[in-house]
Design a protein around this motif. Structure first.
Motif, PDB file in Angstrom:
ATOM      1  N   ASP A   1      -8.117  40.748   9.037  1.00 46.32           N
ATOM      2  CA  ASP A   1      -8.318  41.836   9.992  1.00 46.32           C
ATOM      3  C   ASP A   1      -9.713  42.435   9.848  1.00 46.32           C
ATOM      4  O   ASP A   1     -10.392  42.694  10.844  1.00 46.32           O
ATOM      5  N   ASP A   2     -10.137  42.666   8.610  1.00 47.81           N
ATOM      6  CA  ASP A   2     -11.468  43.230   8.384  1.00 47.81           C
ATOM      7  C   ASP A   2     -12.568  42.281   8.847  1.00 47.81           C
ATOM      8  O   ASP A   2     -13.560  42.700   9.440  1.00 47.81           O
TER       9      ASP A   2
ATOM     10  N   GLN B   1     -15.250  43.022  11.890  1.00 45.60           N
ATOM     11  CA  GLN B   1     -16.703  42.904  11.714  1.00 45.60           C
ATOM     12  C   GLN B   1     -17.288  42.006  12.806  1.00 45.60           C
ATOM     13  O   GLN B   1     -18.324  42.291  13.383  1.00 45.60           O
TER      14      GLN B   1
END
Length: 72
Positions: free
Chosen positions: A61-62, A66
């Motif tokens: 998810d991160d 990004q």
């Protein structure tokens, strides 16, 4: 477009003080494959992304967030 995903993976690897060879041994991908992913010369398939995320302790998810931020 920049190589957001490859740079993200390189940053996570470096933060853990792992070399490309360390990750290669840890997850079973060749050093060349790791280099190609980090340089944006190889597409990152979901299976590889998941394996890298577990080894480098980041969430998909991160990484996706990004990427999405970078392409706005």
């Amino acid at each position: 477009m920049t190589n957001v995903i490859g740079e993200y993976i390189r940053e996570k690897r470096a933060a853990l003080h792992y070399s490309e060879a360390d990750i290669s041994k840890l997850i079973g991908l060749s050093v060349n494959t790791i280099k190609m992913i980090e340089e944006g010369k190889s597409k990152l398939r979901l299976e590889k992304a998941f394996t890298l995320s577990k080894a480098l302790k980041f969430s998909l998810d991160d990484m996706a967030a990004q990427y999405l931020e970078a392409i706005k």
